[in-house]
Scaffold this motif. Sequence first.
Motif, short mmCIF file in Angstrom:
data_model
loop_
_atom_site.label_atom_id
_atom_site.label_comp_id
_atom_site.label_asym_id
_atom_site.label_seq_id
_atom_site.Cartn_x
_atom_site.Cartn_y
_atom_site.Cartn_z
N UNK A 129 -8.90 6.22 -5.04
CA UNK A 129 -7.62 6.02 -4.69
C UNK A 129 -6.83 7.19 -3.66
N UNK A 130 -5.46 7.00 -3.65
CA UNK A 130 -4.90 7.81 -2.84
C UNK A 130 -4.81 9.40 -3.45
N UNK A 131 -4.75 9.41 -4.55
CA UNK A 131 -4.87 10.78 -5.21
C UNK A 131 -5.98 11.44 -5.03
N UNK A 166 -17.05 3.85 2.08
CA UNK A 166 -16.66 2.99 0.69
C UNK A 166 -15.19 3.26 0.22
N UNK A 167 -14.57 4.40 0.55
CA UNK A 167 -13.29 4.53 -0.04
C UNK A 167 -12.39 4.02 0.96
N UNK A 168 -12.60 3.85 2.24
CA UNK A 168 -11.96 2.85 3.15
C UNK A 168 -11.94 1.37 2.63
N UNK A 169 -12.87 1.02 2.27
CA UNK A 169 -13.36 -0.56 1.86
C UNK A 169 -12.31 -0.70 0.77
N UNK A 170 -12.20 0.28 -0.35
CA UNK A 170 -11.38 -0.06 -1.42
C UNK A 170 -9.89 -0.07 -0.98
N UNK A 171 -9.57 0.83 -0.28
CA UNK A 171 -8.49 0.93 0.32
C UNK A 171 -7.91 -0.54 1.16
N UNK A 172 -8.86 -0.93 1.92
CA UNK A 172 -8.56 -1.99 2.56
C UNK A 172 -8.18 -3.40 1.84
N UNK A 173 -8.82 -3.16 0.78
CA UNK A 173 -8.65 -4.53 -0.21
C UNK A 173 -7.52 -4.28 -0.85
N UNK A 174 -6.94 -2.80 -1.08
CA UNK A 174 -5.78 -2.84 -1.95
C UNK A 174 -4.72 -3.11 -0.73
N UNK A 175 -4.69 -2.54 0.51
CA UNK A 175 -3.64 -3.18 1.20
C UNK A 175 -3.60 -4.62 1.57
N UNK A 176 -4.35 -5.37 1.68
CA UNK A 176 -4.35 -6.80 1.95
C UNK A 176 -4.35 -7.58 0.85
N UNK A 177 -4.87 -7.30 -0.43
CA UNK A 177 -4.99 -8.30 -1.39
C UNK A 177 -4.21 -7.95 -2.71
N UNK A 178 -3.58 -6.88 -2.66
CA UNK A 178 -2.56 -6.46 -3.55
C UNK A 178 -1.49 -7.50 -3.59
N UNK A 179 -0.92 -7.66 -4.81
CA UNK A 179 0.22 -8.60 -4.73
C UNK A 179 1.52 -8.10 -4.30
N UNK A 180 1.73 -7.02 -3.97
CA UNK A 180 2.87 -6.57 -3.27
C UNK A 180 2.54 -5.65 -2.32
N UNK A 181 3.48 -5.22 -1.50
CA UNK A 181 3.28 -4.43 -0.33
C UNK A 181 3.58 -2.86 -0.79
N UNK A 182 2.46 -2.14 -0.69
CA UNK A 182 2.31 -0.73 -1.47
C UNK A 182 2.55 0.35 -0.02
N UNK A 186 0.09 4.16 4.49
CA UNK A 186 -0.34 5.41 5.11
C UNK A 186 -1.62 5.91 5.19
N UNK A 187 -2.40 5.73 3.93
CA UNK A 187 -3.78 5.94 4.03
C UNK A 187 -4.67 5.35 4.91
N UNK A 188 -4.26 4.17 5.00
CA UNK A 188 -4.87 3.06 6.12
C UNK A 188 -4.79 3.84 7.36
N UNK A 189 -3.62 4.27 7.72
CA UNK A 189 -3.27 4.87 9.07
C UNK A 189 -4.14 6.31 9.04
#
Length: 272
Positions: A47-49, A166-182, A187-190
Amino acid sequence: MIEILKKQFTGNMPAEEKLNRVREFLQIMALKILYDKGALNNLVFVGGTALRVLYDIRRFSEDIDFSLIQKKDYDFLELNAELLRGFKLNGLSAESNPKDKKENTVHGTFLKFSGLLKEVGLSALDSQKLSIKFEIDTNPPKGGHLASTLVNKTYIFNVTHFDLPSAFATKLHACFYRKFTKGRDFYDFIWYMGRKVKPNYVLLNNAIEQTEGSNPHLNEGNFKEFLLKNTERIDFNQAKKDVERFLEDKSELRLFDKKLITSSIDSVYSGQ
């Protein structure tokens, strides 16, 4: 310990940043406590931390997240108890209400610190609590590649984490499949795009299949199209509202522009 916490502050530091730095200090202490108990041998720091601690990204976080890689001797309630004991030994009183029901894939709790904000001068109320969310995914998708890093931030300890693809893969999943926009996700994607990181496609596909029920078979040939299509539906004004209080440099909010992000995707992943 309170005096050590106060040393995180400078004279003209805004209260918002002081709050972020207190929380970050507690996150680092939590990692050290888990390391001392040998718990980090079974966990992947994600994650981001993790990006903040390992790569010094310029945004703070309020969670501390892990993926479970070794179930032997794993006991979430005991880990939670170890954290509470560790904080107490350092003069900090914490409480939590952990949830590790067998039907829940993610075990989590909020570590709550009463009176701490008043002691460091950030609140007039003893009752106001500072919270850190502590979560462990007990059934993470397969395919991640592990790395190990020595951390030297107040304490010295070692953590296991995903490599950047691998960390980028999990972040992409969070970006586009989380139930809300975080906004913190984006920021991490950028940040990943700025380093021209390509994802671990095996892990990304597995993560999407695990939550969505079908494998999109992403690869270098269709990855840019995937990014452009999914970015189009994101409300970046909402994302900015979420991330603003966590940024060291508020001017970076200008990066949350759909045209700029689309152009960056096209440039960074032009060969895909």
